[in-house]
Design an enzyme around this catalytic site. Structure first.
Site, short mmCIF file in Angstrom:
data_model
loop_
_atom_site.label_atom_id
_atom_site.label_comp_id
_atom_site.label_asym_id
_atom_site.label_seq_id
_atom_site.Cartn_x
_atom_site.Cartn_y
_atom_site.Cartn_z
N GLU A 15 -3.61 4.21 21.87
CA GLU A 15 -4.62 3.24 21.46
C GLU A 15 -5.99 3.90 21.42
O GLU A 15 -6.18 5.04 21.88
CB GLU A 15 -4.64 2.06 22.42
CG GLU A 15 -5.07 2.42 23.83
CD GLU A 15 -5.43 1.21 24.66
OE1 GLU A 15 -6.57 0.74 24.50
OE2 GLU A 15 -4.59 0.74 25.46
N VAL A 31 -3.59 -2.84 22.73
CA VAL A 31 -2.15 -2.64 22.84
C VAL A 31 -1.43 -3.30 21.67
O VAL A 31 -0.59 -2.68 21.00
CB VAL A 31 -1.63 -3.19 24.19
CG1 VAL A 31 -0.10 -3.26 24.21
CG2 VAL A 31 -2.12 -2.31 25.34
N ASP A 75 -6.23 -18.39 28.95
CA ASP A 75 -6.55 -17.01 28.54
C ASP A 75 -5.35 -16.12 28.79
O ASP A 75 -5.10 -15.67 29.92
CB ASP A 75 -7.78 -16.51 29.31
CG ASP A 75 -8.34 -15.22 28.73
OD1 ASP A 75 -7.68 -14.62 27.86
OD2 ASP A 75 -9.44 -14.81 29.16
N SER A 81 -3.25 -12.76 27.06
CA SER A 81 -3.37 -11.68 26.09
C SER A 81 -2.29 -11.74 25.02
O SER A 81 -1.12 -12.08 25.29
CB SER A 81 -3.29 -10.33 26.81
OG SER A 81 -3.18 -9.26 25.88
N ASP A 104 -1.00 -9.24 23.87
CA ASP A 104 -0.08 -8.13 24.15
C ASP A 104 1.32 -8.63 24.51
O ASP A 104 2.33 -8.00 24.17
CB ASP A 104 -0.60 -7.28 25.31
CG ASP A 104 -1.90 -6.56 25.00
OD1 ASP A 104 -2.34 -6.60 23.83
OD2 ASP A 104 -2.47 -5.96 25.93
N LYS A 157 -2.93 -4.79 33.94
CA LYS A 157 -4.19 -4.53 34.64
C LYS A 157 -4.28 -5.39 35.90
O LYS A 157 -3.97 -6.58 35.87
CB LYS A 157 -5.37 -4.78 33.72
CG LYS A 157 -5.42 -3.81 32.53
CD LYS A 157 -6.63 -4.08 31.66
CE LYS A 157 -6.71 -3.07 30.51
NZ LYS A 157 -5.68 -3.28 29.48
#
Length: 302
Positions: free
Chosen positions: A25, A106, A138, A140, A142, A159
């Site tokens: 990335e 990602v 919220d 992601s 991904d 993370k």
């Protein structure tokens, strides 16, 4: 229409020869650290992949063209650029259509890797379910990308600023294989152990590559998430990083940080609260993931 897609000379040569490739990335370059450290780190990651017997393909959008692999000049240009868009599935096409420049997250990197026929992608950590998502929603992109795009992603877990139990519960619901490399626990980015048991464990890149190929043979959509623990000498233990993450989250709430700004804000606060130790660990885990990514790519090429 013709897709504005460009392969670097190194990547084009590797594709023609059937050599192993590893996607990378570019948000780590544009949104992760300042110039020139960002470019120096990117080159270290690329060199690690080459040393492992594979070819790196750093992905970014430059002037509306999706680049799979960057030349040294393009890498320098991206590293020094200002106002670079942070691209995920929702905004990748719009950026390209407008002739813009953007760094891939990602999700967007997985999309580009699929277009280029690259089966493995090495990163730092994936996005996931943010803490308080039951109010903010919220989550992601991904996670959905892992469920639909057939790329094996190597990361040091999600993370650690995220709600890890909810993140891996969502991945289970979406049918995404989560494979711990060489241990029974899911790592937590800066720390080797999240205290969450891994659904699957594998010991070699060849084994992971075989599972990737079997998913394709079965016609299953989506990729695999390989969670690779940070090397022991580089980790920040949960007892140390946990209170720091909580402090950063409190600061973000106080400052009204939301949406795409949350992750960069938190990582910057944690960098300062750890006096730079978090960034040192981040670089170490990315290099470690690059090594494993090269091993998996060789297994896919074989």
């Amino acid at each position: 229409m013709t897709l504005p897609l460009s392969h670097s000379p190194e990547v084009a040569e590797a594709r023609a020869a059937g050599r192993p490739l590893v996607a990378l990335e570019s948000t780590i370059i544009t949104h992760g650290m300042p110039f020139p450290q960002n470019v120096e780190t990117a080159r270290r990651v690329e060199a690690t992949i080459r040393a492992g017997g594979a070819i790196p393909a750093t992905i970014a959008v430059l002037d509306g063209t999706l680049h799979v692999g960057l030349t040294e000049a393009e890498l320098d240009r991206l590293g020094e650029a200002q106002g670079v868009a942070k691209l995920s599935r929702a905004d990748l096409a719009a950026c390209m259509a407008r002739g813009g420049t953007g760094a891939t997250t990602v999700a967007a990197t997985m999309i580009a890797a699929r277009l280029a026929g690259i089966g493995v992608f090495a990163t730092g950590g994936i996005g996931g379910v943010h803490r308080g998502a039951e109010q903010s929603w919220d989550v992601s992109a991904d996670l959905q990308e892992l469920a639909q795009t057939p790329v094996t992603v190597v990361a040091a877990g999600a993370k650690a600023i995220l709600d890890l139990p909810k993140t891996f519960e969502v991945l289970e619901t979406l049918g995404v294989p989560v494979i711990a490399y060489g241990q029974d626990a899911i790592p937590a980015f800066w720390s080797r152990d999240s205290d969450l048991p891994a659904p699957l464990r594998m010991e070699t890149g060849a084994e992971i590559a075989a599972a990737h190929r079997m998913r394709g043979a079965l016609g299953l959509p989506g990729g695999q998430l390989v969670v690779n623990p940070i090397p022991p000498e580089d980790e920040i233990g949960r007892d140390v990083i946990g209170p720091i993450v909580e402090q950063a989250l409190e600061d973000a709430a106080r400052d009204g940080i939301a949406a795409k700004a949350v992750t960069p804000y938190l990582l910057d606060r944690i960098f300062h609260l750890t006096e730079g130790r978090s960034l040192t660990a981040n670089i170490a885990l990315v290099l470690n993931n690059a090594r494993l990514g090269a091993e998996i790519a060789k297994g896919l090429a074989d």
